[in-house]
Scaffold this active site. Structure first.
Site, short mmCIF file in Angstrom:
data_model
loop_
_atom_site.label_atom_id
_atom_site.label_comp_id
_atom_site.label_asym_id
_atom_site.label_seq_id
_atom_site.Cartn_x
_atom_site.Cartn_y
_atom_site.Cartn_z
N HIS A 1 0.82 -1.22 0.00
CA HIS A 1 0.00 0.00 0.00
C HIS A 1 0.85 1.27 0.00
CE1 HIS A 1 0.67 0.88 4.35
NE2 HIS A 1 0.68 -0.44 4.48
N CYS B 1 3.08 -5.32 6.78
CA CYS B 1 2.67 -4.90 5.44
C CYS B 1 3.80 -4.14 4.75
CB CYS B 1 1.42 -4.02 5.52
SG CYS B 1 -0.08 -4.94 5.90
#
Length: 456
Positions: free
Chosen positions: A356, A375
């Site tokens: 992301h 992440c």
């Protein structure tokens, strides 16, 4: 009368040859039923399948295709040029010298010794092919599983049987190596090194090259377009045919490691909201909320109960949340300070991680970027998304993407052709023709180095 004598001689010669072939077949068949012989083999089932496909005849001992047999033996002898170890290939029992010696004896001599040699050489080649394609210490596939199954259509005994039918035996065998660029860079470096002076790189460099070639063998891909995230170098590379695009990334802290995996990005979403992982909510966020309830509003967080209904925050409700935190969850709405930034790339995985954008772009100025909860945050996420659309023959959607990101409008962009994503852990890469070493952030090298060093 003369014709009859000629026929008789030919018939006798044929019968003798058939008898010798039968004896060869019997020796091979007998040894492949012998538990002592099978216990010496790394891949006994694969060897049995190979000889079944070869009519239980010698594959290497006969004068027929002798050049091929010598090439095969030299390939094993030079296994170190592929970051592999000669000790894995029965080198205490087989050698080029012994091959020539056995091949030089008469057909009827040393039948059992020849059969044993032939079988061990076949097992050595099958092992070499498996090690080249899948690696020796593959965490996904144990040798017993590889021996009994095909792995995505790959079977080493089939490869070896096919190679024997080809004019270029060596090329057919070497084609089993990974096609991924990082691997071919390593192999090209080793080839150049040995061609120049037949001596290897400094020990530390060579150890790193060997273990990272091993890791790359665990990656099963023939794709020409894919994303490769390398954890130790904090980099993401988008490969599309002959083009390569580089991006910086932030990866997981040593306490919350980014996992190694392979998946595919099917779509990405602009202006995402963020469902905070329960562990982050309970361990990190809740103490801040209890200290200052204004923390939720300041960061655009909302609290939800187990039914998915939004909860109004009051002193009594905070007390209840503190007592039973796992009955509640937190989401952050989209916006400029959203933890996921303006776009998130989704791919299936069992770890609940994703790729992301981020609102904390200043962190990309750091050299060491192991900062996340697992992440992967990517710099220039809009450029990455636009390239993915362009490579998906959807360049006309790029203005829609840019508008959605700038105005924080939620929109899904589904790819016609999913993009494979590989997250790997390479502590060495070849850059401008030279090895570059990276910090072993998660301390994963030692155990793999020990495995190889024990078997030098």
């Amino acid at each position: 009368m003369k014709a009859f004598l000629t026929f008789t001689i030919i018939l006798c010669f044929t019968l003798i040859t058939q008898a010798q072939d039968l004896k060869t077949t019997n020796e091979i068949t007998s040894l492949l039923k012998d538990n002592v012989t099978l216990s010496k083999l790394h891949y006994p089932q694969s060897v049995i399948r190979f000889y079944a496909g070869n009519n239980y005849e010698y594959a290497w001992i006969t004068a027929e295709k002798s050049d091929q047999s010598e090439t095969a033996m030299l390939l094993l002898e030079y296994s170190y040029r592929f970051g592999l170890s000669l000790s894995d290939y029965h080198w205490d029992a087989i050698s080029l010298q012994k091959l020539r010696k056995l091949r030089g004896t008469s057909v009827e001599e040393n039948q059992r010794e020849k059969a044993e040699f032939d079988i061990l050489m076949t097992d050595a080649l099958i092992t070499f092919i498996n090690n080249m394609h899948l690696g020796k210490y593959n965490p996904l596939y144990k040798s017993s599983y590889i021996d009994s199954n095909d792995i995505n259509g790959f079977r080493s005994d089939d490869i070896l049987l096919n190679a024997r039918q080809q004019t270029d035996f060596l090329k057919t065998i070497l084609k089993v190596q990974p096609k991924i660029k990082e691997y071919t860079d390593f192999q090209s470096y080793l080839n150049t090194l040995y061609e120049e002076d037949d001596c290897i790189a400094p020990q530390r460099e060579s150890e790193k090259i060997i273990i990272n070639m091993e890791r790359l063998r665990w990656i099963d891909t023939n794709d020409t377009s894919y994303i490769l995230v390398n954890i130790p170098s904090y980099t993401l590379k988008l490969y599309h045919r002959d083009d390569v695009f580089d991006f910086k990334v932030i990866i997981g802290k040593p306490t919350t490691k980014t996992p190694v995996l392979r998946s595919s990005i099917n779509y990405f979403t602009t202006a995402p909201d963020w469902k905070v992982p329960q562990s982050i909510f309970v361990k990190e966020m809740l103490p801040k909320i209890l200290k200052s309830p204004q923390y939720l509003e300041n960061h655009h967080y909302s609290v939800y109960d187990k039914n998915g209904s939004q909860v109004e925050i009051s002193s009594s409700k905070l007390k209840e949340i503190r007592q039973n935190p796992y009955r509640y969850s937190v989401r952050q709405s989209s916006g400029c300070d959203n933890a996921l930034g303006a776009v998130v790339f989704r791919f299936e995985n069992s770890y609940g991680i994703y790729l992301h954008d981020t609102s904390q772009k200043q962190l990309f100025n750091k050299d060491e970027r192991a900062l996340s909860h697992g992440c992967i945050r990517v710099e220039n996420a809009k450029e990455l998304a636009a390239l993915m659309l362009k490579n998906d023959d959807s360049a006309n959607r790029i203005p829609v993407l840019e508008n959605a990101m700038s105005e924080y409008k939620r929109k899904d962009f589904v790819l016609k052709q999913p993009v494979p994503i590989i997250i790997t852990y390479l502590t060495c890469l070849i850059m401008d023709g030279k090895p570059v070493l990276y910090k072993d952030i998660y301390h994963l090298d030692d155990s793999l180095e020990n495995m190889f060093n024990q078997n030098k």
